[in-house]
Design a protein around this motif. Structure first.
Motif, PDB file in Angstrom:
ATOM      1  N   ASP A  97      10.881 -14.679 -20.300  1.00  0.00           N
ATOM      2  CA  ASP A  97      11.268 -15.663 -19.308  1.00  0.00           C
ATOM      3  C   ASP A  97      13.030 -14.397 -19.139  1.00  0.00           C
ATOM      4  O   ASP A  97      14.008 -14.674 -19.145  1.00  0.00           O
ATOM      5  CB  ASP A  97      11.718 -16.383 -19.706  1.00  0.00           C
ATOM      6  CG  ASP A  97      10.399 -17.652 -19.900  1.00  0.00           C
ATOM      7  OD1 ASP A  97       9.433 -17.054 -18.474  1.00  0.00           O
ATOM      8  OD2 ASP A  97      10.194 -17.980 -20.291  1.00  0.00           O
ATOM      9  N   GLY A  98      12.373 -13.469 -19.101  1.00  0.00           N
ATOM     10  CA  GLY A  98      14.034 -12.246 -18.918  1.00  0.00           C
ATOM     11  C   GLY A  98      15.049 -11.869 -20.373  1.00  0.00           C
ATOM     12  O   GLY A  98      15.305 -11.262 -19.855  1.00  0.00           O
ATOM     13  N   TRP A  99      13.920 -12.400 -21.453  1.00  0.00           N
ATOM     14  CA  TRP A  99      14.441 -12.131 -22.679  1.00  0.00           C
ATOM     15  C   TRP A  99      14.126 -11.203 -23.137  1.00  0.00           C
ATOM     16  O   TRP A  99      12.487 -10.609 -23.122  1.00  0.00           O
ATOM     17  CB  TRP A  99      14.599 -13.251 -23.817  1.00  0.00           C
ATOM     18  CG  TRP A  99      15.112 -13.291 -24.932  1.00  0.00           C
ATOM     19  CD1 TRP A  99      14.248 -13.017 -25.936  1.00  0.00           C
ATOM     20  CD2 TRP A  99      16.809 -13.579 -25.212  1.00  0.00           C
ATOM     21  NE1 TRP A  99      15.484 -12.664 -27.348  1.00  0.00           N
ATOM     22  CE2 TRP A  99      16.403 -12.982 -26.906  1.00  0.00           C
ATOM     23  CE3 TRP A  99      17.388 -13.648 -24.552  1.00  0.00           C
ATOM     24  CZ2 TRP A  99      17.976 -12.942 -27.478  1.00  0.00           C
ATOM     25  CZ3 TRP A  99      19.086 -13.876 -25.345  1.00  0.00           C
ATOM     26  CH2 TRP A  99      18.912 -13.499 -26.359  1.00  0.00           C
ATOM     27  N   LEU A 100      14.344 -10.238 -23.703  1.00  0.00           N
ATOM     28  CA  LEU A 100      13.968  -8.983 -24.123  1.00  0.00           C
ATOM     29  C   LEU A 100      13.528  -8.949 -25.393  1.00  0.00           C
ATOM     30  O   LEU A 100      14.895  -8.645 -25.708  1.00  0.00           O
ATOM     31  CB  LEU A 100      14.510  -7.828 -23.170  1.00  0.00           C
ATOM     32  CG  LEU A 100      14.187  -7.593 -21.351  1.00  0.00           C
ATOM     33  CD1 LEU A 100      15.043  -5.961 -20.887  1.00  0.00           C
ATOM     34  CD2 LEU A 100      13.176  -8.125 -20.691  1.00  0.00           C
ATOM     35  N   LYS A 101      13.372  -8.294 -26.104  1.00  0.00           N
ATOM     36  CA  LYS A 101      12.614  -8.026 -27.524  1.00  0.00           C
ATOM     37  C   LYS A 101      12.623  -6.575 -28.227  1.00  0.00           C
ATOM     38  O   LYS A 101      11.310  -6.707 -27.557  1.00  0.00           O
ATOM     39  CB  LYS A 101      12.460  -9.150 -28.307  1.00  0.00           C
ATOM     40  CG  LYS A 101      12.404  -9.210 -29.731  1.00  0.00           C
ATOM     41  CD  LYS A 101      11.882 -10.875 -30.538  1.00  0.00           C
ATOM     42  CE  LYS A 101      11.843 -10.275 -31.920  1.00  0.00           C
ATOM     43  NZ  LYS A 101      11.695 -12.140 -32.243  1.00  0.00           N
ATOM     44  N   GLY A 102      12.849  -6.017 -28.848  1.00  0.00           N
ATOM     45  CA  GLY A 102      12.774  -4.637 -28.818  1.00  0.00           C
ATOM     46  C   GLY A 102      11.552  -4.690 -30.496  1.00  0.00           C
ATOM     47  O   GLY A 102      12.485  -5.683 -31.664  1.00  0.00           O
ATOM     48  N   TYR A 103      10.988  -3.844 -30.304  1.00  0.00           N
ATOM     49  CA  TYR A 103       9.944  -3.875 -31.463  1.00  0.00           C
ATOM     50  C   TYR A 103       9.632  -2.454 -32.253  1.00  0.00           C
ATOM     51  O   TYR A 103       9.879  -1.268 -31.083  1.00  0.00           O
ATOM     52  CB  TYR A 103       8.750  -4.629 -31.772  1.00  0.00           C
ATOM     53  CG  TYR A 103       8.513  -6.377 -31.119  1.00  0.00           C
ATOM     54  CD1 TYR A 103       8.310  -6.787 -32.078  1.00  0.00           C
ATOM     55  CD2 TYR A 103       8.509  -6.772 -30.397  1.00  0.00           C
ATOM     56  CE1 TYR A 103       8.577  -8.700 -32.133  1.00  0.00           C
ATOM     57  CE2 TYR A 103       8.967  -7.319 -30.033  1.00  0.00           C
ATOM     58  CZ  TYR A 103       8.028  -8.522 -30.694  1.00  0.00           C
ATOM     59  OH  TYR A 103       8.259 -10.117 -30.425  1.00  0.00           O
TER      60      TYR A 103
END
Length: 272
Positions: A97-103
């Protein structure tokens, strides 16, 4: 018959300075085999903020991230998973939902390979490189219990910083040192690159080593790996790394973990 693309199809992508076909073929093979309404496409960009903004604005499910964007993308994200925050390098972005999380799935792939191949913990290694992927590899060595290592990098800023951050020695040149394990985390030997035929280490250094690890995935048999095999050295290849990290990306995007046999078929198809 392949699933038709519709308005509900989820898009995943990759961002790379030199887009390849492995990820695209690997991911799409699994989507089709598991009847998942996803599609995957590789991209490059000269405008990283706009590209990351597009992931957010268009509802793209996720993106793989390769050189040279692994560190540059971090200020553009909303959150970092522990796998990425610890080493400040991202190779996967997941959007909710537009929230960007980096892994960082490179890190876990390298740690898994070191364990499965039973590389001795007391071995002395030299790692060539100091970019985002080098951070992931060096950190995997450190956190897996390897204490005797050197970071071989001419860059007077990133080389010492990576070495200090992982508790290793910085080496501007290898000189007469003969480490027991040589690790290449640079584009040397990469297919299609300007140094595709270049050895990351000299023949003499390879002859003196016990283990060779080349993170370059394409070609599968890099000049360094070919030489190591010729000399009868045990190797870890970039082809092994790319499969393990790609599987973890697939799981992050879809929530589905494929069976091992299907992963092997997808990897063989992707290399074809």
């Amino acid at each position: 018959m392949p699933r038709p693309i519709s308005r509900d199809t989820r898009l995943c992508m990759s961002l790379s300075g030199r887009p390849g076909n492995f990820g695209t073929r690997f991911q799409n093979y699994l989507y089709e085999a598991l009847d998942l309404d996803f599609i995957y496409k590789a991209f490059t960009t000269r405008d990283l903020p706009a590209a990351i903004g597009g992931i957010r604005a268009l509802g793209i499910r996720g993106s793989a991230v390769s050189m040279p964007f692994k560190e540059a993308c971090i200020p553009l994200l909303d959150e970092l998973d522990a796998s990425a925050s610890a080493i400040q390098s991202v190779n996967t972005i997941v959007a909710d939902d537009g929230w960007l999380k980096g892994y960082n799935t490179d890190y876990s792939a390298v740690a898994s390979l070191l364990e499965s191949r039973a590389v001795p913990k007391d071995i002395r290694f030299a790692l060539r490189g100091s970019g985002g992927m080098a951070k992931a590899v060096a950190s995997a060595f450190r956190d897996s219990g390897y204490r005797h290592g050197g970071i071989l990098a001419r860059n007077p800023e990133t080389g010492p910083a990576l070495a200090a951050g992982c508790g290793y020695e910085w080496l501007a040149e290898l000189g007469d040192t003969r480490p027991q394990m040589l690790v290449n985390v640079t584009p040397l030997g990469m297919e299609g690159g300007p140094e595709a035929d270049t050895l990351a280490f000299s023949r003499e250094q390879v002859e003196a080593a016990q283990w060779i690890f080349d993170v370059v995935a394409l070609p599968v048999e890099t000049p360094l790996i070919l030489l190591a095999r010729e000399l009868g050295k045990p190797v870890i290849t970039g082809a092994e790394v790319i499969v393990l990290q790609a599987v973890e990306q697939f799981v992050l995007y879809t929530g589905v973990r494929p069976e091992a046999e299907l992963i092997e078929r997808a990897a063989a198809y992707a290399r074809g």
